[in-house]
Design a protein around this motif. Sequence first.
Motif, PDB file in Angstrom:
ATOM      1  N   TRP A 497       7.577 -19.029   1.453  1.00  0.00           N
ATOM      2  CA  TRP A 497       8.759 -18.172   1.601  1.00  0.00           C
ATOM      3  C   TRP A 497       8.756 -17.052   0.553  1.00  0.00           C
ATOM      4  O   TRP A 497       9.000 -15.884   0.878  1.00  0.00           O
ATOM      5  CB  TRP A 497      10.029 -19.009   1.478  1.00  0.00           C
ATOM      6  N   GLU A 498       8.488 -17.399  -0.689  1.00  0.00           N
ATOM      7  CA  GLU A 498       8.478 -16.401  -1.771  1.00  0.00           C
ATOM      8  C   GLU A 498       7.417 -15.329  -1.517  1.00  0.00           C
ATOM      9  O   GLU A 498       7.629 -14.149  -1.799  1.00  0.00           O
ATOM     10  CB  GLU A 498       8.226 -17.087  -3.121  1.00  0.00           C
ATOM     11  N   LYS A 499       6.290 -15.740  -0.963  1.00  0.00           N
ATOM     12  CA  LYS A 499       5.240 -14.786  -0.613  1.00  0.00           C
ATOM     13  C   LYS A 499       5.740 -13.815   0.458  1.00  0.00           C
ATOM     14  O   LYS A 499       5.519 -12.597   0.371  1.00  0.00           O
ATOM     15  CB  LYS A 499       4.009 -15.531  -0.103  1.00  0.00           C
ATOM     16  N   ALA A 500       6.449 -14.333   1.452  1.00  0.00           N
ATOM     17  CA  ALA A 500       6.984 -13.488   2.521  1.00  0.00           C
ATOM     18  C   ALA A 500       8.033 -12.517   1.983  1.00  0.00           C
ATOM     19  O   ALA A 500       8.080 -11.352   2.388  1.00  0.00           O
ATOM     20  CB  ALA A 500       7.575 -14.365   3.627  1.00  0.00           C
ATOM     21  N   VAL A 501       8.884 -12.976   1.073  1.00  0.00           N
ATOM     22  CA  VAL A 501       9.887 -12.105   0.465  1.00  0.00           C
ATOM     23  C   VAL A 501       9.221 -10.939  -0.243  1.00  0.00           C
ATOM     24  O   VAL A 501       9.624  -9.776  -0.107  1.00  0.00           O
ATOM     25  CB  VAL A 501      10.780 -12.895  -0.520  1.00  0.00           C
ATOM     26  N   ASP A 502       8.182 -11.236  -1.007  1.00  0.00           N
ATOM     27  CA  ASP A 502       7.470 -10.193  -1.740  1.00  0.00           C
ATOM     28  C   ASP A 502       6.863  -9.170  -0.780  1.00  0.00           C
ATOM     29  O   ASP A 502       6.853  -7.961  -1.049  1.00  0.00           O
ATOM     30  CB  ASP A 502       6.390 -10.819  -2.613  1.00  0.00           C
ATOM     31  N   MET A 503       6.382  -9.637   0.366  1.00  0.00           N
ATOM     32  CA  MET A 503       5.753  -8.741   1.342  1.00  0.00           C
ATOM     33  C   MET A 503       6.769  -7.919   2.129  1.00  0.00           C
ATOM     34  O   MET A 503       6.410  -6.930   2.769  1.00  0.00           O
ATOM     35  CB  MET A 503       4.891  -9.564   2.302  1.00  0.00           C
ATOM     36  N   SER A 504       8.055  -8.314   2.084  1.00  0.00           N
ATOM     37  CA  SER A 504       9.080  -7.581   2.835  1.00  0.00           C
ATOM     38  C   SER A 504       9.642  -6.389   2.076  1.00  0.00           C
ATOM     39  O   SER A 504      10.439  -5.619   2.614  1.00  0.00           O
ATOM     40  CB  SER A 504      10.229  -8.530   3.196  1.00  0.00           C
ATOM     41  N   ARG A 505       9.227  -6.217   0.834  1.00  0.00           N
ATOM     42  CA  ARG A 505       9.745  -5.122   0.011  1.00  0.00           C
ATOM     43  C   ARG A 505       9.312  -3.754   0.537  1.00  0.00           C
ATOM     44  O   ARG A 505       8.244  -3.607   1.122  1.00  0.00           O
ATOM     45  CB  ARG A 505       9.242  -5.248  -1.434  1.00  0.00           C
ATOM     46  N   GLY A 506      10.172  -2.760   0.286  1.00  0.00           N
ATOM     47  CA  GLY A 506       9.767  -1.361   0.423  1.00  0.00           C
ATOM     48  C   GLY A 506       9.714  -0.808   1.824  1.00  0.00           C
ATOM     49  O   GLY A 506       9.147   0.275   2.037  1.00  0.00           O
ATOM     50  N   TRP A 507      10.309  -1.462   2.805  1.00  0.00           N
ATOM     51  CA  TRP A 507      10.204  -0.977   4.176  1.00  0.00           C
ATOM     52  C   TRP A 507      10.991   0.303   4.412  1.00  0.00           C
ATOM     53  O   TRP A 507      10.775   0.999   5.409  1.00  0.00           O
ATOM     54  CB  TRP A 507      10.627  -2.061   5.168  1.00  0.00           C
ATOM     55  N   LEU A 508      11.916   0.644   3.505  1.00  0.00           N
ATOM     56  CA  LEU A 508      12.670   1.889   3.664  1.00  0.00           C
ATOM     57  C   LEU A 508      11.974   3.072   3.003  1.00  0.00           C
ATOM     58  O   LEU A 508      12.377   4.208   3.190  1.00  0.00           O
ATOM     59  CB  LEU A 508      14.070   1.729   3.069  1.00  0.00           C
ATOM     60  N   ASN A 509      10.956   2.788   2.211  1.00  0.00           N
ATOM     61  CA  ASN A 509      10.269   3.872   1.510  1.00  0.00           C
ATOM     62  C   ASN A 509       9.410   4.683   2.477  1.00  0.00           C
ATOM     63  O   ASN A 509       8.759   4.134   3.374  1.00  0.00           O
ATOM     64  CB  ASN A 509       9.378   3.312   0.394  1.00  0.00           C
ATOM     65  N   GLU A 510       9.426   5.981   2.280  1.00  0.00           N
ATOM     66  CA  GLU A 510       8.610   6.850   3.117  1.00  0.00           C
ATOM     67  C   GLU A 510       7.130   6.653   2.804  1.00  0.00           C
ATOM     68  O   GLU A 510       6.738   6.509   1.644  1.00  0.00           O
ATOM     69  CB  GLU A 510       8.985   8.327   2.884  1.00  0.00           C
ATOM     70  N   VAL A 511       6.309   6.642   3.847  1.00  0.00           N
ATOM     71  CA  VAL A 511       4.863   6.519   3.673  1.00  0.00           C
ATOM     72  C   VAL A 511       4.282   7.924   3.520  1.00  0.00           C
ATOM     73  O   VAL A 511       4.508   8.807   4.354  1.00  0.00           O
ATOM     74  CB  VAL A 511       4.219   5.811   4.886  1.00  0.00           C
ATOM     75  N   GLU A 512       3.572   8.120   2.437  1.00  0.00           N
ATOM     76  CA  GLU A 512       2.977   9.443   2.203  1.00  0.00           C
ATOM     77  C   GLU A 512       1.699   9.604   3.023  1.00  0.00           C
ATOM     78  O   GLU A 512       0.838   8.731   3.045  1.00  0.00           O
ATOM     79  CB  GLU A 512       2.662   9.621   0.713  1.00  0.00           C
ATOM     80  N   VAL A 513       1.629  10.707   3.735  1.00  0.00           N
ATOM     81  CA  VAL A 513       0.466  11.010   4.567  1.00  0.00           C
ATOM     82  C   VAL A 513      -0.189  12.283   4.047  1.00  0.00           C
ATOM     83  O   VAL A 513       0.474  13.313   3.867  1.00  0.00           O
ATOM     84  CB  VAL A 513       0.874  11.198   6.053  1.00  0.00           C
ATOM     85  N   GLN A 514      -1.480  12.206   3.801  1.00  0.00           N
ATOM     86  CA  GLN A 514      -2.212  13.381   3.285  1.00  0.00           C
ATOM     87  C   GLN A 514      -2.511  14.358   4.412  1.00  0.00           C
ATOM     88  O   GLN A 514      -2.823  13.969   5.522  1.00  0.00           O
ATOM     89  CB  GLN A 514      -3.525  12.914   2.622  1.00  0.00           C
TER      90      GLN A 514
END
Length: 514
Positions: A497-514
């Motif tokens: 569960w803790e591993k899944a929580v850590d992986m759920s972070r940052g979904w609102l952050n914009e993905v930078e595309v070069q």
Amino acid sequence: MIRPSFVGAIDQGTTSSRFLVFNQKGDMVATHQLEFQQHYPHSGWHEQDPEELVRSVEICVNGCVEEFENQGHTREQIVAVGITNQRETTVVWDKTTGKALHNAIVWTDARSQELVRKLKHRIGSGELNSRCGLPLSTYPSASKLLWLLENAPAVKEAYERGTLAFGTVDSWLVYKLNGGPARNIHVTDPSNASRTMFMNIETLEYDDDLLDWFRIDRNKVTLPKIVRSSDPQAYGSLTTTHLKGVRITGCLGDQSAALVGQKGFSAGLAKNTYGTGCFLLYNVGSKPVISKHGLLTTVAFDFGEGKRMYALEGSIATAGSSVMFLVNNFGFIDSPSKLSVLAEEVEDSGGCTFVTAFSGLFAPYWIDDARGTIFGITAYTKRGHIARATLEATCFQTQAILKAMEKDSGKPLTELRVDGGMCASDLIMQTQSDFIGFPVNRPGMRETTALGAAMAAGLAVGVWKSFEDLKDVNNEGRTIFRPQISEKEARKKFARWEKAVDMSRGWLNEVEVQ
């Protein structure tokens, strides 16, 4: 012959309003419930019509009293009314007209996320928690009021005129049920005021330094007077409904009310309410304990000198609402009560972990930019696996909160008292006990939130004289769930569960595309 006395309780929740009547044994003898409309104007926003909240309460009072009288009782036997309510939900109105100026912003609403991010960079932000018991987040009422002042013209204009009134749902209900501006009874209790970030957690008074930090001018907005949770006079009386003239004598935020209803009057007792969200309160005694592990410090209740208690609290944004998600969005089941049946079709979650962070994760993680994510889906995954992963998510988050509570208090918990809609499921309660490794205690009569409000009201008018009078209330029909898996297996599940929580972070952050 002296006819017995009864106490009424207004339970104004996130999705419905109810009115319940209790006898002196704590038995529920009549009830009436009404759902009301939810408004979601944008992603992450959640609003309610304040006037509809009041109307729904009045309808429930009348419906319940009629049921009560059909049993042969008279309305005059209801000697007092208590209120319990969804907390943090913010209402603003014009104190000269008594009219709401905006829809209520619900506690789950995350629109103030950007505002909160900026506030965290303001000098002194790190000192707020020790003063008011709460960390900066979208959850407390403070950021909701600030958003309204910045974005709602009618609210800003009333603020500049000095006619703006602010309150949580309890104070709005008390104000309106007392007739609005005619009586102008604008009060709240410490268990609700402690959810605003404006009250000093030790003095139980509004803190000028806190208000200054939030740039709130006391001359431009009227805050509700903070009074005891149980008081024979401060909350006035009903001016409408079949109970016109009956005094309101108790008031508690819903989670504090549940702790009182579970008779958590002394330090060391804990309860978890499995409702729309999930809320775990641990009574820490007469002095506040400021958490170092992501928990909130809150007022449990204030029943007068020597009867004021504090609690550590862990809040989970999504519990019962995740079940409704499976009903409304995925169509897995046609009613929430069938979730356990679907989950029991499989032996486990089939390797799936569902982080139900629909509006971020609350305690003890406080990850605003997390969003709901399901990990471990394969071609083997069935609906039952997702159902079981959904209910396990609530149990895992409860486990995380309990671990934090043990660290903050320095004492291991030995029992968890439970209530709320989800606790009706034996599967969920057994899963909870398996994960935390100690017994889960479920009462036979599970309307403990409303019962707590009734207790507060009854204590104020002598229906019960003391906590001692309440010791035998609601003791019958309890079920104790004990762990059935090994401690090692529980640790392994929690690590995933803790591993899944850590992986759920940052979904609102914009993905930078070069």
